[in-house]
Design an enzyme around this catalytic site. Structure first.
Site, mmCIF file in Angstrom:
data_model
loop_
_atom_site.group_PDB
_atom_site.id
_atom_site.type_symbol
_atom_site.label_atom_id
_atom_site.label_comp_id
_atom_site.label_asym_id
_atom_site.label_seq_id
_atom_site.Cartn_x
_atom_site.Cartn_y
_atom_site.Cartn_z
ATOM 1 C CG ASP A 187 -1.823 1.177 1.343
ATOM 2 O OD1 ASP A 187 -1.502 2.231 0.741
ATOM 3 O OD2 ASP A 187 -2.851 1.085 2.050
ATOM 4 C CE LYS B 269 -6.783 8.915 3.124
ATOM 5 N NZ LYS B 269 -6.245 7.616 3.503
#
Ligand code: PLP
Length: 398
Positions: A183, A208
């Site tokens: 990730d 994000k």
């Protein structure tokens, strides 16, 4: 009743797009859910891959493809897909690549929902997981069982910003024949490109840093092996992890400035960390590439000069001091997110880690005075002033 030639009769039919010899400079937004094909033969050509075409947006649409190709380029891969959130990207990978009886070794400070999926949801489908410390490859190795099919890690942990032993973990994954899933949300391909270091699969919360403006929720998933990627894609289409064209359009717009944002945010983060460390009531500062970080050497080897845009720190005092600090910094959004263009501040004890007992939090190094900052692109002098004022206000409470 009007007769059949009223001027409004054809309103229900779509007017053809104007013929033009010029082209839009900006990526068009295409909200269409369905795509018309000329004939069944041509539809066959599409489905058999002899011609490129779209049919139904859940299976793919141009705005998702444009965005995916951009992130593919950043990660040095092809064939990635966009999903409706970072968590749907994680879901597509776990549900697409694992089956009942399989076991996962995962980092013990993953994003909260990823951890929950592995420990509470996947077991209902017969997939089990063991969590272990990714800074310690011996601990990861100890968690391996004969059924281990996957290792799932994040490079930088949240919120203590520990750095996983990526080299050791990649070697372990290869040795045991497990897929290494990274990730890459915190690091982004600007700081770390997992496929160059042995990863098999990369996921992102595009929400994000990549999109960068806190106005879309999106994810990305890609496997280097096209056969594995086909499984991830099919799972995503079947389970319905489709992303909205408008969100893809916004995220692609955000990516134009990604390199500039990320570089500036990293510089600001480093400077803010160094400044915070000089303030008297700051007990400790965590920034991966600072000399006093527990994983400094590994962080520098993996990330280079900068350690991304996240800084954590701990002030003296309990909840009252923490309240005084956020109240004295009204321009810094106190919000449990990261990667926005502006600086945001989060407080694990009252948000991400609130389910833990104070003792469990203390063991992880997260007191009431512990904060995590996602540093943005503001003028660094403004940030330093705001944090200095806020931390002085917290000191008055003690
Ligand atoms: C936010 C986040 C996720 C989940 O992404 P969403 O877009 O919120 O679903 C997954 N992993 C990491 C590291 C994250 O920060």
């Amino acid at each position: 009743m009007s007769d059949s030639n009223t001027p409004t009769e054809n309103l229900v039919r779509r007017t053809p797009w104007p013929e033009t010899i010029s082209r839009a400079v900006v990526t068009p937004l295409q909200p269409s859910v369905v795509y018309a094909s000329p004939s069944p033969d041509r539809l066959d050509d599409q489905y058999e891959g002899r011609a490129k075409g779209y049919t139904y947006a859940r299976e793919g649409h141009p705005n998702a493809d444009v965005l995916a190709q951009k992130i593919d380029m950043m990660e040095g891969v092809s064939g990635g897909i966009i999903t409706s959130s970072g968590m749907s990207a994680v879901s597509a990978v776990l549900l697409g690549l694992l089956q009942s009886g399989d076991h996962v070794v995962a980092a013990d400070q993953l994003y909260g929902r990823s951890m929950r999926m592995l420990t509470q949801d996947m077991p209902r489908f017969g997939v089990t997981a063991t969590l272990a410390d990714p800074t310690n490859v011996a601990a990861m190795r100890k968690a391996v069982t004969p059924a281990t099919k996957m290792i799932l890690v994040e490079v930088v942990s949240n919120p203590t910003l520990r750095i996983a032993d990526m080299q050791g973990i990649a070697a372990l994954a290869q040795e045991i024949g497990a897929l290494l899933v990274v990730d890459n949300t915190f690091t982004t391909p600007r700081a770390y490109r997992p496929f160059e270091h042995g990863a098999d699969v990369v996921v992102h919360s595009v929400t994000k840093l990549l999109a960068g403006h806190s106005d879309v929720t999106l994810g990305y998933a890609v496997a280097r092996d096209p056969a594995l990627q086909k499984k991830i894609y099919d799972t995503s289409v079947t389970f319905g992890f489709t992303a909205s064209p408008f969100d893809c359009w916004l995220a692609e717009r955000g990516l134009y400035s990604f390199n500039l944002r990320f570089d500036r945010a990293q510089e600001n983060a480093r400077a803010l960390a160094d400044h915070l460390a000089t303030l008297p009531n700051v007990k400790r500062v965590l920034y991966p590439t600072r000399q006093d970080h527990p994983d400094h050497n590994r962080a520098t080897a993996i990330l280079g000069e900068y350690g991304s845009n996240m800084v954590s720190f701990e002030i003296e005092g309990g909840r009252a001091a923490a309240n005084a600090m956020t109240l004295a910094a009204p321009n810094i959004a106190f919000a449990p997110t990261l990667g926005d263009i502006g600086t945001t501040l989060s407080h694990p004890a009252s948000s991400s880690h609130r389910a833990l007992t104070p003792e469990a939090r203390a063991a992880l190094g997260m007191s009431e005075g512990f904060f995590r900052v996602s540093v943005g692109v503001e003028d660094i002098r403004v940030l330093i002033d705001e944090f200095t004022t806020a931390i002085h206000a917290a000191a008055q409470v003690n």
